[in-house]
Design an enzyme around this catalytic site. Structure first.
Site: not given
Ligand code: MOS
Length: 732
Positions: A258, A485, A623, A696, A698-699
């Protein structure tokens, strides 16, 4: 060349290729490397926030059974100052905004050489390391080290020192000055001017930060739990003054990161010094408590958001400013004003975030660094503005929909935020919402609905990749990236399989080792776009070579690449490429967007908040795998729920220490806290962002969850909570 849309393999919900080794325990994490002669290191931490070590008495520790060395500033090997993470502020270049250039270092505390001197900068600073034959002996020896300090006055309270805020921190978001926000605000018909606060938070990955280090001659090997192995290699090479070819860093499995494993933290030096000193392989596995002090956190913030609008809801002014905690050994800055340049059209914007230098441990990137807490403030303020205007929160956002980048007016490479609002609203049943607070009830429970926008920049960095096919038709695709992960290995196999036109099962993706072609940090939601493009391009290059070998023809029906190699007496054919972002991509502003919706129930008497439902609708370009993408969004929302309702690290301002430094007292969401979550993946074809159309994801899943919940709690109770987390005491 771009990856076409509507491909059979791409986007399919494939199971993860690393699932079996993880659930059977066969996956070997950094701390599970046990080589012959391995010894153990345990770190001693400072107990004061500011001052100097007067004396260290390590006599008893050294005499203790099994002890091989006690390393302090008095006997540490001298090394060069390790290089910091480079920083960049353009949308598509530099740290986390496109990733660092090749061969950058990533030392987290560039103004503090590990164990360099007697100065203490924060509680928990690593000041000694005990090395012994067993973990128990090393732990005992570390406890026997006696340290006396000359303490000096410390600054530990963010709010008490907010007036001393500075621009320090090369990772500051670039200040935004568009028009004249203060004048426009002063004369606005409707205004909101509020202060929002967010607490310290810790990443708490399940796998503790750990490293197994060994020197053999002038070669250093590190099994390191890292999301940036090449930068660890460069950092150590520069510090120890040896060629980077003499260092190998391996990180094949990472049990969560993270952002906390994106830097080289001091413990890696502790392990390297220890193995250097005792000439044995050394394992250093930080206890959970130490992770709270020496491996980063999300700094606390205080933010002012002032919004001015016309009576029709059109924004005339956005002011977003405030402070976050920093310190004098790191350059980290929680750039919470970054989304403010992207999310709404407004002729007058002023935004800047500053740092207050405290005697508190170093902050670092934590999932959606900047955006997560910045959007809590901005999207809470938007809800307050909607209330003041008597306007529907979605209608207010649509009235201020940015048709191009609000600051530099670049066109979007793609944007489907309207569809996110619309599909999310429909799924949660937004039309059921009564805008009047306390007007919806279910027995003793007050019901509320809230929403918020989400945005995160689409980054891509340079990456190299190699693909090799052998005469049995098996393909190995290699890139020294990381799998924490997210599903990286699985989607890379899909991209290679699709591009080469060979079965998924014949591909193996190798990663997590600096002997492989170089990849950047896995962070900033850039891995799928970055490594995916490299894999797409290297697979294309390998295919080109194979077609050339076949006399310029595609394979005939029934023919195989294996047979082709046999016919030419070849054992392998290999391709290697360096994939670099195309300057054309920078002509566009590229961002993922989303809309988050929450339905909550609040006990009218007790203030208990129960989530009933979360809906997140996201548009992040192509995706690659519907199953792993769903997990990314889902995990982001779960972490957003923690941020909204539970997570906070308490700092005792008197002693300067974090206090709830264990998983019993640092509250994280458990299964019972998580309501049904609906993920909507809005289809989006982005022809400009990069050759594979990936933006992207992930965030973006975490962004907007906390304000959607806070806005729902307001709708339920009429209480506006402006400081996270939303706990019972704030609702009574
Ligand atoms: Mo992250 S906070 O871009 O692993």
């Amino acid at each position: 060349m771009s990856l076409p849309v509507n491909l059979p393999m791409i986007g399919k919900p494939r199971d993860r290729v690393d699932a079996r080794v993880k659930v059977t325990g066969a996956a070997r994490y950094a701390a599970e490397n046990n080589m012959k002669g391995l010894v153990h290191a345990v770190v001693v931490s400072s107990t004061i926030p500011s001052g100097r070590i007067k004396s260290i008495d390590d006599a008893a520790a050294k005499k203790s059974p099994g002890v091989l060395a006690v390393i302090t500033y008095q006997n540490v090997p001298r090394v060069n100052q390790p290089p910091a993470q480079p920083t960049g502020q353009s949308e598509k270049g530099g740290q986390q905004s496109g990733g660092p250039p090749p061969d950058s270092g990533n030392y987290a505390e560039p103004h503090l050489l590990p164990f360099a001197d007697a100065n203490i900068h924060y509680v928990g600073q690593q000041i000694a390391v005990a090395v012994a034959e067993t973990l128990e002996q090393a732990t005992h020896a570390a406890n026997l080290v006696r340290v006396a300090y000359d303490e000096t006055p410390a600054k530990t309270d963010l709010l008490a020192h907010r007036a001393e805020a500075t621009d320090k921190g090369s990772q500051q978001a670039p200040p935004i000055h568009v028009g004249d926000a203060d004048t426009a605000f002063a004369s606005a018909a409707v205004k909101i001017d509020q202060t929002y606060r967010t607490p310290y938070q810790h990443h708490n990955p399940m796998e503790a930060h750990s490293v197994v280090a060994s020197w053999e001659g002038n070669r250093l090997t590190l099994h390191d739990s890292s999301q940036n192995i090449f930068a660890v290699r460069t950092t150590m090479a520069k510090a120890f003054g040896i060629p980077k070819e003499n260092i190998e860093v391996m990180s094949p499995f990472v049990g969560g990161a993270f952002g906390s494993k994106g830097s080289t933290w001091p413990h890696v030096f502790a392990a390297a010094f220890a193995t250097y000193q005792v000439k044995r392989p050394v394992k250093l596995w930080l206890p959970r408590k130490q992770l709270f002090f020496t491996n980063g956190h999300r700094p606390a913030t205080e933010q002012r958001v002032a919004l001015g609008a016309n009576a029709d809801g059109k924004l005339v002014s956005i002011i977003h400013e405030g402070v976050s905690q920093g310190n004098d050994v790191s350059d980290y800055n929680e750039r919470f004003t970054r989304p403010t340049r992207t999310i709404y059209a407004c002729p007058n914007i002023r935004a800047a975030n500053k740092v207050v230098v405290l005697n508190v441990a170093s902050g670092t990137y934590m999932r959606a660094p900047g955006e997560n807490v910045g959007m809590f403030a901005l999207e809470s303020a938007m809800d307050e503005l909607a209330e003041a205007l008597k306007m529907d929160p979605i209608a207010l956002r649509l009235a201020n929909y940015a048709e191009d980048d609000p600051v530099d007016h670049k066109p979007w490479s793609s944007k489907s935020l309207r569809q996110c609002y619309q599909q999310g609203a429909e799924r949660i049943g937004w039309s059921r919402r009564n805008p009047v607070p306390r007007s919806m009830r279910d027995g003793r429970w007050l019901i509320g609905m809230g929403m918020a926008s989400a945005t995160y920049p689409a980054h891509r960095a340079p990456a190299a990749a190699r693909a090799r096919i052998d005469a049995s038709g098996n393909v190995v695709v290699s890139c020294g990236t990381h799998e924490m992960g997210m599903g990286t290995a699985t989607v890379m196999q899909q991209v290679a399989s699709e591009t080469l036109g060979v079965p998924f099962e014949t591909i193996r993706f190798e990663y997590g080792d600096t002997r492989l072609p170089q990849a950047p940090i896995s962070a900033g939601s850039l891995t799928a776009a970055t490594v995916g493009t490299a894999v797409f391009q290297v697979a294309n290059e390998l295919k080109r070579k194979l077609v050339e070998l076949n006399g310029g023809q595609e394979l005939a029906a029934g023919d195989t690449y294996g047979a082709l190699l046999h016919r030419h007496y070849l054992t392998t054919v290999e391709a290697q490429i360096d994939a670099k972002p195309d300057p054309e991509e920078a002509k566009y502003a590229s961002h993922s967007f989303g809309a988050q919706f929450a339905e909550v129930a609040v006990d009218a008497d007790l203030g208990i908040v129960r989530l009933r439902r979360i809906v997140g609708a996201f548009a992040g370009g192509r995706i690659l795998n519907a199953k792993t993408a769903h997990s990314q969004f889902y995990g982001g929302i779960v972490q957003g729920i923690g941020c909204a309702l539970l997570e906070q690290t308490r700092l005792d301002a008197h002693g300067g220490s974090f206090t709830n430094v264990n998983l019993g007292e640092y509250l994280l969401p458990v299964n019972a806290d998580i309501p049904p979550i609906d993920i909507i993946m809005v289809e989006e074809d982005d022809p400009h962002v990069n050759p594979i159309g990936v933006k992207g994801i992930g965030e973006i899943g975490i962004i907007g969850v906390a304000p959607a919940i806070a806005n729902a709690v307001y709708n339920a109770t009429g209480k506006r909570v402006r400081d996270l987390p939303i706990t019972i005491d704030k609702l009574l």
